[in-house]
Scaffold this motif. Structure first.
Motif, PDB file in Angstrom:
ATOM      1  N   ILE A 146      78.353  44.279  65.232  1.00  0.00           N
ATOM      2  CA  ILE A 146      79.452  43.829  64.363  1.00  0.00           C
ATOM      3  C   ILE A 146      79.109  44.212  62.936  1.00  0.00           C
ATOM      4  CG2 ILE A 146      80.724  41.844  63.465  1.00  0.00           C
ATOM      5  CD1 ILE A 146      80.034  40.327  66.024  1.00  0.00           C
ATOM      6  N   LEU A 147      79.972  44.991  62.310  1.00  0.00           N
ATOM      7  CA  LEU A 147      79.821  45.257  60.874  1.00  0.00           C
ATOM      8  C   LEU A 147      80.514  44.096  60.179  1.00  0.00           C
ATOM      9  CD1 LEU A 147      80.654  49.050  61.074  1.00  0.00           C
ATOM     10  CD2 LEU A 147      78.392  48.008  60.885  1.00  0.00           C
ATOM     11  N   GLY A 148      79.744  43.297  59.447  1.00  0.00           N
ATOM     12  CA  GLY A 148      80.267  42.004  59.017  1.00  0.00           C
ATOM     13  C   GLY A 148      80.420  41.827  57.531  1.00  0.00           C
ATOM     14  N   GLY A 149      80.211  40.597  57.102  1.00  0.00           N
ATOM     15  CA  GLY A 149      80.395  40.258  55.691  1.00  0.00           C
ATOM     16  C   GLY A 149      81.659  39.464  55.451  1.00  0.00           C
ATOM     17  N   THR A 150      82.258  38.956  56.535  1.00  0.00           N
ATOM     18  CA  THR A 150      83.497  38.164  56.410  1.00  0.00           C
ATOM     19  C   THR A 150      83.385  36.920  57.303  1.00  0.00           C
ATOM     20  OG1 THR A 150      84.504  39.349  58.267  1.00  0.00           O
ATOM     21  CG2 THR A 150      84.945  40.236  56.074  1.00  0.00           C
ATOM     22  N   ALA A 151      84.260  35.954  57.043  1.00  0.00           N
ATOM     23  CA  ALA A 151      84.292  34.749  57.885  1.00  0.00           C
ATOM     24  C   ALA A 151      84.683  35.119  59.315  1.00  0.00           C
ATOM     25  CB  ALA A 151      85.288  33.741  57.301  1.00  0.00           C
ATOM     26  N   VAL A 181      70.663  39.542  63.309  1.00  0.00           N
ATOM     27  CA  VAL A 181      71.245  39.980  62.021  1.00  0.00           C
ATOM     28  C   VAL A 181      70.345  41.065  61.431  1.00  0.00           C
ATOM     29  CG1 VAL A 181      71.844  39.261  59.670  1.00  0.00           C
ATOM     30  CG2 VAL A 181      72.231  37.680  61.564  1.00  0.00           C
ATOM     31  N   ARG A 182      70.970  42.114  60.906  1.00  0.00           N
ATOM     32  CA  ARG A 182      70.242  43.110  60.117  1.00  0.00           C
ATOM     33  C   ARG A 182      70.944  43.228  58.768  1.00  0.00           C
ATOM     34  NH1 ARG A 182      72.504  47.171  58.670  1.00  0.00           N
ATOM     35  NH2 ARG A 182      70.670  48.413  58.197  1.00  0.00           N
ATOM     36  N   ILE A 183      70.185  43.546  57.739  1.00  0.00           N
ATOM     37  CA  ILE A 183      70.769  43.573  56.394  1.00  0.00           C
ATOM     38  C   ILE A 183      70.428  44.883  55.686  1.00  0.00           C
ATOM     39  CG2 ILE A 183      70.796  42.437  54.121  1.00  0.00           C
ATOM     40  CD1 ILE A 183      70.325  39.787  55.513  1.00  0.00           C
ATOM     41  N   PHE A 238      88.985  45.533  52.269  1.00  0.00           N
ATOM     42  CA  PHE A 238      88.822  46.440  51.120  1.00  0.00           C
ATOM     43  C   PHE A 238      87.480  47.176  51.125  1.00  0.00           C
ATOM     44  CE2 PHE A 238      92.450  44.093  49.884  1.00  0.00           C
ATOM     45  CZ  PHE A 238      93.173  44.940  49.058  1.00  0.00           C
ATOM     46  N   ALA A 239      86.663  46.945  52.141  1.00  0.00           N
ATOM     47  CA  ALA A 239      85.388  47.677  52.236  1.00  0.00           C
ATOM     48  C   ALA A 239      85.684  49.015  52.913  1.00  0.00           C
ATOM     49  CB  ALA A 239      84.363  46.857  53.011  1.00  0.00           C
ATOM     50  N   GLU A 240      86.181  49.975  52.132  1.00  0.00           N
ATOM     51  CA  GLU A 240      86.782  51.192  52.680  1.00  0.00           C
ATOM     52  C   GLU A 240      85.732  52.173  53.212  1.00  0.00           C
ATOM     53  OE1 GLU A 240      89.362  52.801  49.740  1.00  0.00           O
ATOM     54  OE2 GLU A 240      90.412  54.086  51.170  1.00  0.00           O
ATOM     55  N   ARG A 241      84.616  52.259  52.477  1.00  0.00           N
ATOM     56  CA  ARG A 241      83.631  53.293  52.835  1.00  0.00           C
ATOM     57  C   ARG A 241      82.977  52.995  54.180  1.00  0.00           C
ATOM     58  NH1 ARG A 241      78.979  54.712  49.321  1.00  0.00           N
ATOM     59  NH2 ARG A 241      80.362  54.141  47.624  1.00  0.00           N
ATOM     60  N   ILE A 242      82.577  51.753  54.398  1.00  0.00           N
ATOM     61  CA  ILE A 242      81.882  51.425  55.651  1.00  0.00           C
ATOM     62  C   ILE A 242      82.837  51.597  56.839  1.00  0.00           C
ATOM     63  CG2 ILE A 242      82.287  48.922  55.435  1.00  0.00           C
ATOM     64  CD1 ILE A 242      79.115  50.520  56.920  1.00  0.00           C
ATOM     65  N   SER A 243      84.125  51.337  56.635  1.00  0.00           N
ATOM     66  CA  SER A 243      85.092  51.514  57.730  1.00  0.00           C
ATOM     67  C   SER A 243      85.236  52.982  58.088  1.00  0.00           C
ATOM     68  CB  SER A 243      86.449  50.928  57.341  1.00  0.00           C
ATOM     69  OG  SER A 243      86.321  49.539  57.168  1.00  0.00           O
ATOM     70  N   GLY A 268      72.269  48.877  53.981  1.00  0.00           N
ATOM     71  CA  GLY A 268      73.037  50.056  54.402  1.00  0.00           C
ATOM     72  C   GLY A 268      72.301  50.845  55.485  1.00  0.00           C
ATOM     73  N   PHE A 269      73.060  51.715  56.171  1.00  0.00           N
ATOM     74  CA  PHE A 269      72.493  52.531  57.248  1.00  0.00           C
ATOM     75  C   PHE A 269      72.126  53.924  56.749  1.00  0.00           C
ATOM     76  CE2 PHE A 269      75.264  49.464  59.357  1.00  0.00           C
ATOM     77  CZ  PHE A 269      74.456  49.020  60.397  1.00  0.00           C
ATOM     78  N   GLY A 270      72.614  54.289  55.573  1.00  0.00           N
ATOM     79  CA  GLY A 270      72.403  55.650  55.095  1.00  0.00           C
ATOM     80  C   GLY A 270      73.543  56.560  55.541  1.00  0.00           C
TER      81      GLY A 270
END
Ligand code: NAP
Length: 244
Positions: free
Chosen positions: A5-10, A43-45, A73-78, A47-49
Motif C-alpha cells: 500500500i502506498l500510503g500517507g492518508t487515513a 511499514v517502510r518509510i 494530490f501526490a501526483e508523482r508517486i501515482s 522514497g524508492f528512488g
C-alpha cells in the motif's frame, strides 16, 4: 499474497487495518511527517528512488498487488506506481476517495493549480485561511494578504511575509472551524479538493459564514489505472473478492 500500500492518508491506514492480518501487507510512507500515525502490518518509510526503484522493490519483496492509496494530490508517486506496476507486471489499483461537491450556498472558485489559486485571491479580501499543506507555500510568497497557514509540521520559507502558522492535524470539528474563521476574521479559504471527511467541516463553516472558497482541482489518475472509492472496495480487490 503480499500487498503493497502506498500510503500517507487515513484511507490507506483503514485499508491496512482491513487487510491485516488476513494477508501480508506493507504500507509505504514518504517520510514527510515527523511523527506519522502508523498503520497496522509492516511499514517502510522513505522514497524508492523513482519508478525503477519502486519496480525493484516490488520484485525483491515478492509483492503481488499494489494499491496506490496516496493523497489525490501526490501526483508523482501515482505516476511512478503506474510505471513500476507495468514494469514489474503486478496489478495496480488507485484508491481515491470522491472529491467534494459544492452544496447550496457555497461560493467556490475553482483553480487548476496552486498558482491559479494564488492568482484567484485578488479581490477576495485581506485575510486568507490556507489549508493546502506546507509544501506548496512558496507559490503564495509574493501575495500581499495576511495568511493563516494550518499544517501538520512547521512550514519553511519561502512563505508569505505576513503569515501565522497553526500546527494541527485533523479530524477537525465544525464548531472548531466556525470559531477559527470567526477569531481570525477570515475573508477567504483556500483548499485542495482532497475529499476527506476529516477536513470537510471547514467547507460548511465557510458556507455558513459567507466565506468564499478557492478549491484546487485534483490532478487526474494515471491513464488506464483502475480505481476504487473506498478502503472496503480496495480490500476486496486485493483479496480477489467481489465485496468484503
Ligand atoms: P509526490 O510529489 O507524489 O511524491 C514525491 C516523491 O516522494 C515520490 O517520487 C517518492 O519518492 C516519494 N513518495 C511519495 N509518496 C510516497 C510513499 N507513500 N511511499 C514512498 N515514497 C513516497 O508526493 P507528495 O505530494 O510530496 O506527498 C508525499 C506523501 O504525503 C504521500 O505519500 C501522500 O499520500 C502524503 N500526503 C500528501 C498530501 C498532498 O497534498 N500532496 C497531503 C497529505 C498527505 P521516490 O521517487 O524516491 O520513490
Amino acid at each position: 499474497m503480499h500487498v503493497l500500500i502506498l500510503g500517507g492518508t487515513a484511507e490507506a491506514r483503514a485499508l491496512a487495518g482491513l487487510l491485516h492480518p488476513h494477508t501480508r501487507v506493507t504500507s509505504s510512507l514518504a517520510g514527510r511527517v515527523a511523527n506519522p500515525r502508523l498503520p497496522e502490518g509492516e511499514v517502510r518509510i522513505g522514497g524508492f528512488g523513482g519508478p525503477d526503484g519502486l519496480a525493484r522493490w516490488i520484485a525483491e519483496h515478492g509483492v503481488d498487488r499494489v494499491i496506490d492509496a496516496t493523497h489525490p494530490f501526490a501526483e508523482r508517486i501515482s505516476f511512478n506506481a503506474a510505471r513500476a506496476a507495468a514494469t514489474a507486471h503486478v496489478p495496480l489499483l488507485a484508491l481515491r476517495r470522491p472529491g467534494w461537491v459544492p452544496a447550496e450556498g457555497d461560493d467556490w472558485r475553482e483553480a487548476g493549480s496552486l498558482e491559479e489559486a494564488a492568482a484567484a485571491l485578488d479581490g477576495l479580501g485581506g485575510r486568507v485561511f490556507l489549508t493546502t499543506g506546507r509544501m506548496g507555500l512558496a507559490v503564495f510568497a509574493r501575495c500581499p494578504q495576511w495568511f493563516l497557514v494550518r499544517s501538520v509540521d512547521a512550514p519553511e520559507p519561502p512563505m508569505p511575509a505576513r503569515t501565522e502558522v497553526l500546527l494541527d492535524r485533523g479530524p477537525f470539528t465544525l464548531e472548531g472551524e466556525r470559531e477559527l474563521l470567526r477569531r481570525h476574521r477570515i475573508d477567504v479559504l483556500v483548499t485542495k479538493d482532497s475529499g476527506a471527511a476529516a477536513t470537510a467541516p471547514k467547507l460548511r463553516a465557510a458556507r455558513e459564514a459567507g466565506v468564499p472558497v478557492v478549491v484546487v482541482r485534483r490532478p487526474p489518475v494515471p491513464q488506464g489505472v483502475e480505481t476504487a472509492a473506498s478502503p472496503q472496495e480496495a480490500a476486496a480487490w486485493a483479496l480477489g473478492r467481489t465485496e468484503l
